[in-house]
Structures are given as C-alpha cells and as structure tokens.
Design a protein around this motif. Structure first.
Motif, PDB file in Angstrom:
ATOM      1  N   GLU A   2       8.752   2.332 -17.005  1.00 27.81           N
ATOM      2  CA  GLU A   2       8.949   1.000 -16.456  1.00 27.81           C
ATOM      3  C   GLU A   2       8.024   0.006 -17.139  1.00 27.81           C
ATOM      4  N   SER A   3       8.549  -1.180 -17.422  1.00 25.64           N
ATOM      5  CA  SER A   3       7.762  -2.233 -18.060  1.00 25.64           C
ATOM      6  C   SER A   3       7.792  -3.473 -17.173  1.00 25.64           C
ATOM      7  N   LEU A   4       6.603  -4.047 -16.926  1.00 29.56           N
ATOM      8  CA  LEU A   4       6.476  -5.203 -16.039  1.00 29.56           C
ATOM      9  C   LEU A   4       5.673  -6.300 -16.726  1.00 29.56           C
ATOM     10  N   ASP A   5       6.027  -7.546 -16.423  1.00 26.14           N
ATOM     11  CA  ASP A   5       5.279  -8.668 -16.997  1.00 26.14           C
ATOM     12  C   ASP A   5       3.856  -8.722 -16.468  1.00 26.14           C
ATOM     13  N   LEU A   6       3.671  -8.433 -15.182  1.00 26.20           N
ATOM     14  CA  LEU A   6       2.335  -8.451 -14.591  1.00 26.20           C
ATOM     15  C   LEU A   6       2.209  -7.345 -13.561  1.00 26.20           C
ATOM     16  N   VAL A   7       1.083  -6.644 -13.608  1.00 24.61           N
ATOM     17  CA  VAL A   7       0.713  -5.708 -12.556  1.00 24.61           C
ATOM     18  C   VAL A   7      -0.642  -6.142 -11.997  1.00 24.61           C
ATOM     19  N   VAL A   8      -0.701  -6.247 -10.689  1.00 25.01           N
ATOM     20  CA  VAL A   8      -1.953  -6.539  -9.985  1.00 25.01           C
ATOM     21  C   VAL A   8      -2.375  -5.267  -9.267  1.00 25.01           C
ATOM     22  N   ILE A   9      -3.594  -4.843  -9.491  1.00 21.65           N
ATOM     23  CA  ILE A   9      -4.115  -3.652  -8.809  1.00 21.65           C
ATOM     24  C   ILE A   9      -5.001  -4.111  -7.660  1.00 21.65           C
ATOM     25  N   GLY A  10      -4.564  -3.825  -6.445  1.00 21.37           N
ATOM     26  CA  GLY A  10      -5.306  -4.235  -5.259  1.00 21.37           C
ATOM     27  C   GLY A  10      -4.564  -5.294  -4.476  1.00 21.37           C
ATOM     28  N   ALA A  11      -4.433  -5.089  -3.161  1.00 23.71           N
ATOM     29  CA  ALA A  11      -3.689  -6.018  -2.308  1.00 23.71           C
ATOM     30  C   ALA A  11      -4.566  -6.597  -1.213  1.00 23.71           C
ATOM     31  N   GLU A  35      -1.309  -0.775  -4.629  1.00 24.23           N
ATOM     32  CA  GLU A  35      -2.376  -0.646  -3.627  1.00 24.23           C
ATOM     33  C   GLU A  35      -2.543   0.827  -3.268  1.00 24.23           C
ATOM     34  N   ALA A  36      -3.779   1.343  -3.398  1.00 26.92           N
ATOM     35  CA  ALA A  36      -4.020   2.753  -3.135  1.00 26.92           C
ATOM     36  C   ALA A  36      -3.930   3.100  -1.654  1.00 26.92           C
ATOM     37  N   SER A  37      -4.180   2.128  -0.775  1.00 29.90           N
ATOM     38  CA  SER A  37      -4.136   2.383   0.661  1.00 29.90           C
ATOM     39  C   SER A  37      -2.701   2.335   1.184  1.00 29.90           C
ATOM     40  N   SER A  38      -2.553   2.695   2.442  1.00 26.57           N
ATOM     41  CA  SER A  38      -1.219   2.759   3.033  1.00 26.57           C
ATOM     42  C   SER A  38      -0.718   1.400   3.515  1.00 26.57           C
ATOM     43  N   THR A  39      -1.605   0.402   3.573  1.00 29.04           N
ATOM     44  CA  THR A  39      -1.199  -0.948   3.961  1.00 29.04           C
ATOM     45  C   THR A  39      -1.947  -1.955   3.098  1.00 29.04           C
ATOM     46  N   PRO A  40      -1.394  -3.160   2.925  1.00 29.99           N
ATOM     47  CA  PRO A  40      -2.146  -4.200   2.217  1.00 29.99           C
ATOM     48  C   PRO A  40      -3.267  -4.737   3.101  1.00 29.99           C
ATOM     49  N   GLY A  41      -4.142  -5.548   2.490  1.00 28.22           N
ATOM     50  CA  GLY A  41      -5.201  -6.192   3.261  1.00 28.22           C
ATOM     51  C   GLY A  41      -6.590  -5.983   2.716  1.00 28.22           C
ATOM     52  N   GLY A  42      -6.778  -4.963   1.849  1.00 28.60           N
ATOM     53  CA  GLY A  42      -8.108  -4.720   1.307  1.00 28.60           C
ATOM     54  C   GLY A  42      -9.085  -4.353   2.411  1.00 28.60           C
ATOM     55  N   VAL A  43     -10.142  -5.133   2.558  1.00 26.61           N
ATOM     56  CA  VAL A  43     -11.132  -4.910   3.625  1.00 26.61           C
ATOM     57  C   VAL A  43     -10.459  -4.922   4.989  1.00 26.61           C
ATOM     58  N   TRP A  44      -9.347  -5.666   5.095  1.00 19.69           N
ATOM     59  CA  TRP A  44      -8.662  -5.829   6.376  1.00 19.69           C
ATOM     60  C   TRP A  44      -7.389  -4.988   6.455  1.00 19.69           C
TER      61      TRP A  44
END
Length: 606
Positions: A2-11, A35-44
């Motif tokens: 798969e090829s993507l214009d942008l990948v952001v690591i971390g939500a 996002e490595a976690s099961s939900t977005p939010g980072g610290v939250w």
C-alpha cells in the motif's frame, strides 16, 4: 504494498491536528493515522483514563482553536478542570467533525521506518497489529511521514531488586486504570515519585481513606512545583498568566524576539535594572505558591516543598486539580511522606535507604517516560541526520565550535542564566540507585544527544530538508498542547508543500552557502543548523530543573514560540485587535487563532 501520500503515527492531540490540517488542505490526498492503542486520544485514550483523572487546564484553555470545547456539548462548567473521559470524547468528536475518524487505524504499531533513497524520498513502514490474538504484519509506503507519538506514550518502569517476591501489584501510573480495583481492596499503598502523576495517585487513594506512603527519592529532583489555579497576589489564572504577552517578557527566551518586542526584552534581560525586575517577578510567583500551599504549616507538608527555583522549572510546574485539599490529607496523617531511596523489595514490603520497611498492598510508580521515538529508523545511523537522540559519534551532527558559539550567545544575551541553580548535591539518575535496574533496551540514563530539530519539528540536514518527507509533531512539553498542536500542524503542512519562505527554509539545499533564490535575503542551511543548535542548547541553560537538556520543555515561552511559527507562515502574530495595551495585557487563548488555517489557505491556494 500500500502507498499513501501521508502517514501520521499517533492519534493524540498532535497527531489528530496534523492529520486534520493536512486533510483540510489536501482533501484528495491519501492519508492514514496509525495508532498502537485500541482507541485514539493519546494521553486521553480509554485505557489511560484512571479514576479521577482530569486535565491541569480548566475550561476554555484546553481545546483546539477551530473546535470549541463548550459547556453545552461536553457538560464542563467554567472554572472546572476537564475530566479525562470528556477529553477522550472531545478528541473523538474532533476527528469525526473533520472527516478523519475513518482514517485512524487503531491497534497498529509501527516498528520500523526505512528511508528511501532518491529525489522522491519516502518511508517504508513495518506495521504490526497489537490487537489481542493478532500477529499480522504489513508494509506501507508513506510518501510523507509525521511522527506524533509525543513524549508520554511509553512508560518507563524500572526493575526493583527483590520484586519477584513482592507479591502485590506494582505498576506505572499509565496503567492505573488496569489496577483500579486496588482503590477498593488496598488498605495501605506506596506511591513512588514526586511528579504530578504521583500527586494524582496519592490523592486517588488517600481521598478514599487508604493509607499512603509517599516515597520521593533523596537523590532525585524532589517534589514538583504545583500551584493552585489562581496565583500571585492579584489571583491571576495561571494558564492565562503564561499566555499574557507582557508577562512572557520576564522569561529569558532565545526565540522571544519573534514577538517583535525586541527592545523590551533586551531591557529586561540585558540591563541590571531589568534583571532586578525580572528576578522580583519570579520571586513573587514562587513565594506566592509556597505561601498558598502552606508547606511550612506542618512537618510532613514541608517535605513537599520544591527543591528547585520556580524560574528554572518548566512543564513540571503543575496545577492542583483536586476537589479537596491534598495537603490536608498529608497534615492529618493519611499520607506519610518519605524522602529516601528504595533499596529493595521483599514480600509485600518496600525497603528504604533510611531503614524504613513499608508494608503495602500495592506500589504505584511515577517514574517517567521513554523520550525516544517508539520505533526504529533505518538505515542504521539515520537518527543522527534526523536530529533525534542517538549515541554520540565521532562525526557529530553539530561541531564543538558551533555548540560553543551557541552557549556563548545564550549567556551573553541572558547573563542571569550563568547563575545555574544547584538543586540537589546528591543528585543521580534513578538507574544509578542501588535498588533499581532495567531489562529495557531504552535506558533513560544513557547519555544520548538531545533532540535537535529545526523549529522542534524537522531535521536540520540538507538532504532530508530537500526531500521534505518527514516531520516530528509534539516533541515538546508545556501547558499549551492544543495550541501548539494547531500551529505545528499548519507549519508542517506548509513545509511539506514547499511554501515556507526562503527566510525560513532555504530554497537551494545542495549547497550550504546558497541563499534562497526567490528573495533578496534568504536563510542558508548553515544558518538554519546554527539556529537549531541554539534553540536546543537554550533548554540546557534555561530549564535545568525540567527536561531542557533532553528535549524542548518550557512554559512562559509558549506564546513566543507560536509567534515564531505564525510569523514563519507569513500570518499576523498580533491578534488582539485592541491596540498595544490589549496586545500586552490580554491573555492569548485558542479563540485568538480560530481561522488560522483559512487565513493560510486564502494566501496560498493548494
């Protein structure tokens, strides 16, 4: 593949803002947020929302400029700190509103990012599933990459001698939610550390009547500065105080002149009279906090007095967010403070260097975070060129002469910084304590280089600047997270598009001495690199009581940093609209930057 214009690591805050802004300006480009976690939010994120968790910020200062966190929608009243559950909901709704929720891939951990040679650049990512029972792995080509994992994503938990026989829960504050049953079952707990997370854990237990032994290392940095929401004799809202322009002038700041008040700043820091006024400001602020918390009213609370000077403390200068007085729990004896090191553990017991043996039903550790990126960059050795922490080599990214020049400039402009504080003559890293070790390959005590990113976001090397295929969002700590995330997101998008002026990013990057070819006065690569090391070294001198030697860590310097980025974008930095008095005295907040992306789009159609 798969090829993507942008990948952001971390939500988290920074990843969502970066993805939203890029998507807003490039709706036809392909995008994914991993996002490595099961939900977005980072610290939250949901798995980190332990009981009673709230933001340091109160309603009105902890929101994106273009998505208000209003009382009607989220149920938080003015003057209230924002519950963690609300912030998770808020970040989720932000992603939904701006059309990026369906682009978030949770349980997707990036383990390696390999840079591709050639003019196009790009990164091949190795992505593993972190979902329970899954083991799939795949490769993704990211034409552009934003690392937004922040500085508080991976907890550092050392191994204690004797912990194999400890027999009761031992965990980092990040995993407090998974051990929330101890709030009901424990009769006595031990909390280890002097950070805001340790305050939170102590209050969570003690407010339920559970006995707490609070252990703060005698060879550490001591308890943090923690203040009521309103400080100084004028009872100013602390979060707004740090964003009031005239008060930011009291902070010696190497990028401070980005706000345009050059003569004012030079008076406060370059003259004896100005420095006397500045010293008085920091003395009033620090003494007010000490008085409000009544540390000297009791021998136990006296142990919680900060060991550092307020002026030299950065984001670890925190805010009391509790519905009742945590210090009363100390005075009444529910909390016992121990200033000692942990020598070892035995069955249900924590042993201290002062001879105390603390029986306990659980041990909570506020032992910090791994500040390194949670993935491996390839090819080997590229960490140096990226400007991220690495083991010093025989070919350093910056010469000794450049570092010395930066130090001399900092101390020449800010003579007050020559008087460095001595916090603890017995200070030593946690992992040099007799009672702790680590099996972790990432050792916070390892002597690595600091982050040295231009504008705290992009590599300072010509080859990577020429390709413009990677940026780092959120490699800094301060009170101003949503505002920083918003400004950095727009700056990074402009950088990727090659739309920053030659006074910010040189147009020709093959020759370090080449001046930008579209403007009479452009920045050279050498000037860019010097500015990078100047800003990085500034943290060492300005915030020795914080994390300034490792990464950008600041509080009163947040507004001028936003000025720097907004000025780079060619947008208006003075946004109060009420003349000089309003500009100097009215606190800046998220609302002042509402419409920033639209202003940029109006000037630069993409």
């Amino acid at each position: 593949m798969e090829s993507l214009d942008l990948v952001v690591i971390g939500a988290g805050w920074f990843g969502l803002a970066a993805a939203k802004t890029y998507h807003q300006l490039h709706p036809d480009k392909s995008l994914a947020i991993l996002e490595a976690s099961s939900t977005p939010g980072g610290v939250w994120a949901k798995h980190r929302l332990y009981p009673g968790l709230k933001s340091n910020n109160m309603l009105g200062t902890y929101e994106y400029p273009d998505f208000p966190l209003d009382s009607e929608t989220f149920g938080v009243k003015p003057g209230e700190h924002i519950p963690g559950t609300v912030l998770h909901d808020y970040l989720t709704k932000y992603a939904e509103k701006f059309g990026i929720m369906d682009k978030i891939g949770c349980n997707r951990k990036v383990t390696t990012a390999e840079h591709q040679e050639g003019a196009e650049g790009g990164w091949i990512l190795t992505v593993q599933s972190t979902a329970e029972g899954a083991s799939d792995e795949k490769k993704i080509l990211a034409r552009k990459l934003i690392l937004a994992t922040g500085l508080t994503s991976e907890a550092f938990l050392p191994d204690f001698k004797g912990q194999d026989t400890f027999g009761v829960p031992l965990f980092h504050t990040k995993d407090f939610k998974q051990h929330a049953d101890t709030l009901e079952s424990a009769k006595t707990v031990t909390v280890f550390g002097g950070t805001k997370s340790s305050f939170d854990a102590v209050y969570a237990y003690a407010s339920k009547g559970i006995k707490v032994n609070w252990v703060i290392r005698e060879t550490g940095h001591g308890p943090i500065w923690i203040a009521p929401p309103y400080v100084t004799p004028l009872k100013k809202w602390l979060e707004k105080l740090v964003h009031t322009r005239m008060l930011t002038w009291f902070s010696p700041c190497i990028w401070g002149e980005a706000d345009g008040y050059v003569a004012t700043r030079r008076f406060y820091h370059g003259s004896a009279v100005g420095r006397a006024i500045t010293n008085a400001f920091w003395s009033v602020l620090g003494n007010d906090v000490l008085a409000l918390n009544r540390y000297d009213a009791h021998p136990e609370t006296r142990k919680l007095k900060p060991w550092s000077e307020a002026m030299f403390t950065a984001s670890s200068f925190s805010i009391l967010t509790y519905p009742t007085d945590i210090f009363e729990l100390v005075r009444e004896g529910t909390v016992k403070v121990h200033i000692a090191d942990i020598t070892h553990l035995s069955h249900r017991t924590v042993h201290l260097s002062d001879g105390a043996a603390l029986e306990t039903d659980a041990m909570v550790c506020a032992t910090g975070w791994k500040h390194l990126p949670p993935l491996t960059f390839l090819p080997a050795g590229i960490d140096r060129d990226l400007g991220i922490p690495h083991t010093p080599s025989n070919e350093p990214l910056f010469t000794a002469e450049m570092v010395q020049r930066a130090d001399e400039e900092i101390l020449s402009r800010f003579p007050r910084l020559k008087q460095q504080p001595v916090q603890n003559k017995n200070l030593k890293p946690l992992l040099e304590s007799d009672g702790v070790t680590t099996k972790d390959q990432i050792n916070p005590s390892t002597p690595l280089t600091p982050y040295t990113l231009y504008r705290f976001m992009v590599p300072p090397t010509a080859s990577l600047l020429a390709q413009r295929d990677i940026a780092f969002a959120g490699v800094l700590m301060n009170f101003s997270v949503p505002l920083m995330a918003h400004a950095q997101a727009l700056w990074i998008s402009a950088y990727f598009d090659g739309k920053l002026s030659a006074s910010v990013i040189p147009r020709s990057l093959s020759d370090p001495t080449t001046v930008g070819n579209d403007e009479k006065e452009g920045k050279t690569v050498e000037e860019l690199r010097y500015e990078t090391v100047l800003h990085a070294r500034f943290g060492k001198w300005r915030y020795p009581a914080g994390y300034g030697t490792r990464f950008p860590d600041f509080v009163f310097d947040a507004l001028p940093y936003v000025d720097l980025l907004v000025g780079d974008l060619g947008l208006e930095i003075y946004r109060k609209g009420g003349g000089w008095v309003a500009e100097a005295t009215q606190a800046y907040g998220p609302g002042d930057y509402r419409g920033l992306v639209e202003e940029w789009r109006g000037k630069h159609l993409v």
